[in-house]
Design a protein around this motif. Sequence first.
Motif, PDB file in Angstrom:
ATOM      1  N   ARG A  57     -10.647  -8.274  36.697  1.00 53.49           N
ATOM      2  CA  ARG A  57     -11.192  -8.814  37.910  1.00 53.49           C
ATOM      3  C   ARG A  57      -9.566  -9.230  38.684  1.00 53.49           C
ATOM      4  O   ARG A  57      -8.916  -9.982  39.216  1.00 53.49           O
ATOM      5  CB  ARG A  57     -11.523 -10.387  37.411  1.00 53.49           C
ATOM      6  CG  ARG A  57     -11.430 -11.154  38.685  1.00 53.49           C
ATOM      7  CD  ARG A  57     -12.310 -12.353  37.973  1.00 53.49           C
ATOM      8  NE  ARG A  57     -12.101 -13.194  39.075  1.00 53.49           N
ATOM      9  CZ  ARG A  57     -12.376 -15.029  39.427  1.00 53.49           C
ATOM     10  NH1 ARG A  57     -12.403 -15.447  38.500  1.00 53.49           N
ATOM     11  NH2 ARG A  57     -11.838 -15.193  39.953  1.00 53.49           N
ATOM     12  N   ILE A  58      -8.121  -8.878  37.418  1.00 51.82           N
ATOM     13  CA  ILE A  58      -6.848  -8.821  37.868  1.00 51.82           C
ATOM     14  C   ILE A  58      -6.561  -7.631  38.121  1.00 51.82           C
ATOM     15  O   ILE A  58      -6.240  -7.571  39.950  1.00 51.82           O
ATOM     16  CB  ILE A  58      -6.489  -8.901  37.172  1.00 51.82           C
ATOM     17  CG1 ILE A  58      -6.275  -9.375  36.056  1.00 51.82           C
ATOM     18  CG2 ILE A  58      -4.226  -8.566  37.246  1.00 51.82           C
ATOM     19  CD1 ILE A  58      -5.553  -9.942  34.348  1.00 51.82           C
ATOM     20  N   PHE A  59      -7.037  -6.437  38.576  1.00 53.47           N
ATOM     21  CA  PHE A  59      -7.821  -5.273  39.879  1.00 53.47           C
ATOM     22  C   PHE A  59      -7.854  -5.285  40.969  1.00 53.47           C
ATOM     23  O   PHE A  59      -8.733  -6.063  41.703  1.00 53.47           O
ATOM     24  CB  PHE A  59      -7.713  -4.205  38.973  1.00 53.47           C
ATOM     25  CG  PHE A  59      -7.290  -3.452  37.949  1.00 53.47           C
ATOM     26  CD1 PHE A  59      -6.069  -2.714  37.726  1.00 53.47           C
ATOM     27  CD2 PHE A  59      -7.525  -3.892  36.238  1.00 53.47           C
ATOM     28  CE1 PHE A  59      -5.609  -1.823  37.396  1.00 53.47           C
ATOM     29  CE2 PHE A  59      -6.294  -3.983  35.326  1.00 53.47           C
ATOM     30  CZ  PHE A  59      -5.694  -2.932  35.320  1.00 53.47           C
ATOM     31  N   ASN A  60      -7.514  -4.979  41.970  1.00 55.40           N
ATOM     32  CA  ASN A  60      -8.071  -4.610  43.096  1.00 55.40           C
ATOM     33  C   ASN A  60      -8.534  -3.648  43.430  1.00 55.40           C
ATOM     34  O   ASN A  60      -8.456  -2.211  43.792  1.00 55.40           O
ATOM     35  CB  ASN A  60      -6.663  -4.420  44.131  1.00 55.40           C
ATOM     36  CG  ASN A  60      -7.307  -4.235  45.911  1.00 55.40           C
ATOM     37  OD1 ASN A  60      -8.634  -4.316  45.857  1.00 55.40           O
ATOM     38  ND2 ASN A  60      -6.818  -3.539  46.717  1.00 55.40           N
ATOM     39  N   THR A  61     -10.462  -3.418  43.108  1.00 56.99           N
ATOM     40  CA  THR A  61     -11.168  -2.685  42.870  1.00 56.99           C
ATOM     41  C   THR A  61     -11.504  -1.893  43.501  1.00 56.99           C
ATOM     42  O   THR A  61     -12.308  -1.304  43.203  1.00 56.99           O
ATOM     43  CB  THR A  61     -12.547  -3.456  42.271  1.00 56.99           C
ATOM     44  OG1 THR A  61     -12.490  -4.105  42.376  1.00 56.99           O
ATOM     45  CG2 THR A  61     -11.391  -3.732  40.521  1.00 56.99           C
ATOM     46  N   ARG A  62     -11.599  -2.768  45.163  1.00 59.99           N
ATOM     47  CA  ARG A  62     -12.101  -2.408  46.427  1.00 59.99           C
ATOM     48  C   ARG A  62     -10.326  -0.867  46.614  1.00 59.99           C
ATOM     49  O   ARG A  62     -11.041   0.035  47.695  1.00 59.99           O
ATOM     50  CB  ARG A  62     -11.791  -2.664  47.403  1.00 59.99           C
ATOM     51  CG  ARG A  62     -13.631  -3.981  46.884  1.00 59.99           C
ATOM     52  CD  ARG A  62     -13.351  -4.905  47.628  1.00 59.99           C
ATOM     53  NE  ARG A  62     -14.717  -6.030  47.611  1.00 59.99           N
ATOM     54  CZ  ARG A  62     -16.037  -6.490  48.381  1.00 59.99           C
ATOM     55  NH1 ARG A  62     -14.739  -6.513  49.588  1.00 59.99           N
ATOM     56  NH2 ARG A  62     -16.483  -6.934  47.516  1.00 59.99           N
ATOM     57  N   LYS A  69      -5.020  -7.712  42.143  1.00 57.23           N
ATOM     58  CA  LYS A  69      -5.681  -8.071  43.453  1.00 57.23           C
ATOM     59  C   LYS A  69      -4.512  -9.099  43.687  1.00 57.23           C
ATOM     60  O   LYS A  69      -3.812  -9.808  43.685  1.00 57.23           O
ATOM     61  CB  LYS A  69      -7.082  -9.073  42.227  1.00 57.23           C
ATOM     62  CG  LYS A  69      -7.272  -9.289  43.356  1.00 57.23           C
ATOM     63  CD  LYS A  69      -9.187  -8.776  43.657  1.00 57.23           C
ATOM     64  CE  LYS A  69      -9.668  -9.680  44.031  1.00 57.23           C
ATOM     65  NZ  LYS A  69     -10.608  -9.005  44.038  1.00 57.23           N
ATOM     66  N   ARG A  70      -4.900  -9.593  45.554  1.00 56.20           N
ATOM     67  CA  ARG A  70      -4.562  -9.998  46.213  1.00 56.20           C
ATOM     68  C   ARG A  70      -5.543 -10.802  47.139  1.00 56.20           C
ATOM     69  O   ARG A  70      -6.264 -10.742  47.385  1.00 56.20           O
ATOM     70  CB  ARG A  70      -3.335  -9.819  46.930  1.00 56.20           C
ATOM     71  CG  ARG A  70      -2.067  -9.033  46.435  1.00 56.20           C
ATOM     72  CD  ARG A  70      -1.382  -7.622  47.259  1.00 56.20           C
ATOM     73  NE  ARG A  70      -2.576  -6.602  48.244  1.00 56.20           N
ATOM     74  CZ  ARG A  70      -2.173  -6.089  47.623  1.00 56.20           C
ATOM     75  NH1 ARG A  70      -0.656  -5.376  46.815  1.00 56.20           N
ATOM     76  NH2 ARG A  70      -2.895  -4.391  48.291  1.00 56.20           N
ATOM     77  N   PRO A  71      -4.848 -12.302  47.151  1.00 53.91           N
ATOM     78  CA  PRO A  71      -3.710 -12.621  46.719  1.00 53.91           C
ATOM     79  C   PRO A  71      -3.504 -12.716  45.001  1.00 53.91           C
ATOM     80  O   PRO A  71      -4.109 -13.856  44.808  1.00 53.91           O
ATOM     81  CB  PRO A  71      -3.971 -14.071  47.704  1.00 53.91           C
ATOM     82  CG  PRO A  71      -5.287 -14.166  48.371  1.00 53.91           C
ATOM     83  CD  PRO A  71      -5.916 -13.439  48.108  1.00 53.91           C
ATOM     84  N   GLY A 114      -7.878 -12.957  44.454  1.00 55.46           N
ATOM     85  CA  GLY A 114      -9.047 -13.084  45.633  1.00 55.46           C
ATOM     86  C   GLY A 114      -8.342 -14.828  45.933  1.00 55.46           C
ATOM     87  O   GLY A 114      -7.690 -15.070  45.932  1.00 55.46           O
ATOM     88  N   PHE A 115      -9.288 -14.186  47.091  1.00 59.17           N
ATOM     89  CA  PHE A 115      -8.806 -15.867  48.054  1.00 59.17           C
ATOM     90  C   PHE A 115     -10.811 -15.987  48.030  1.00 59.17           C
ATOM     91  O   PHE A 115     -12.423 -15.593  48.465  1.00 59.17           O
ATOM     92  CB  PHE A 115      -9.214 -15.206  49.661  1.00 59.17           C
ATOM     93  CG  PHE A 115      -9.556 -16.719  50.353  1.00 59.17           C
ATOM     94  CD1 PHE A 115      -8.898 -17.117  50.655  1.00 59.17           C
ATOM     95  CD2 PHE A 115     -10.319 -16.575  50.797  1.00 59.17           C
ATOM     96  CE1 PHE A 115      -8.344 -18.630  50.691  1.00 59.17           C
ATOM     97  CE2 PHE A 115     -10.620 -18.357  51.817  1.00 59.17           C
ATOM     98  CZ  PHE A 115      -9.311 -18.595  51.520  1.00 59.17           C
TER      99      PHE A 115
END
Length: 76
Positions: free
Chosen positions: A16-21, A52-54, A65-66
């Motif tokens: 979940r910490i990663f920007n998987t997209r 993952k942002r934000p 994430g948002f």
Amino acid sequence: KYLNLALEQYSSEKKRIFNTRGKSFKSIDLDICSLSRDEIIQLLLSDGKLIKRPFLIYGEKIILGFNEAEYLNQLL
């Protein structure tokens, strides 16, 4: 410091910490769950696009994430 805090908070959901997209994540082809904490931190530090942002730091809590409901729940 904050990556360690995020890993503590999301220890059962490391991915979940990663920007998987993102393209960076799709290009690494790794099993995140099999990596150690240090390996995950080094990977995230090597490419900021993997995070993952934000990435909201609120006291001792990290919100990734948002998610409007989570923001309202935590911030109000």
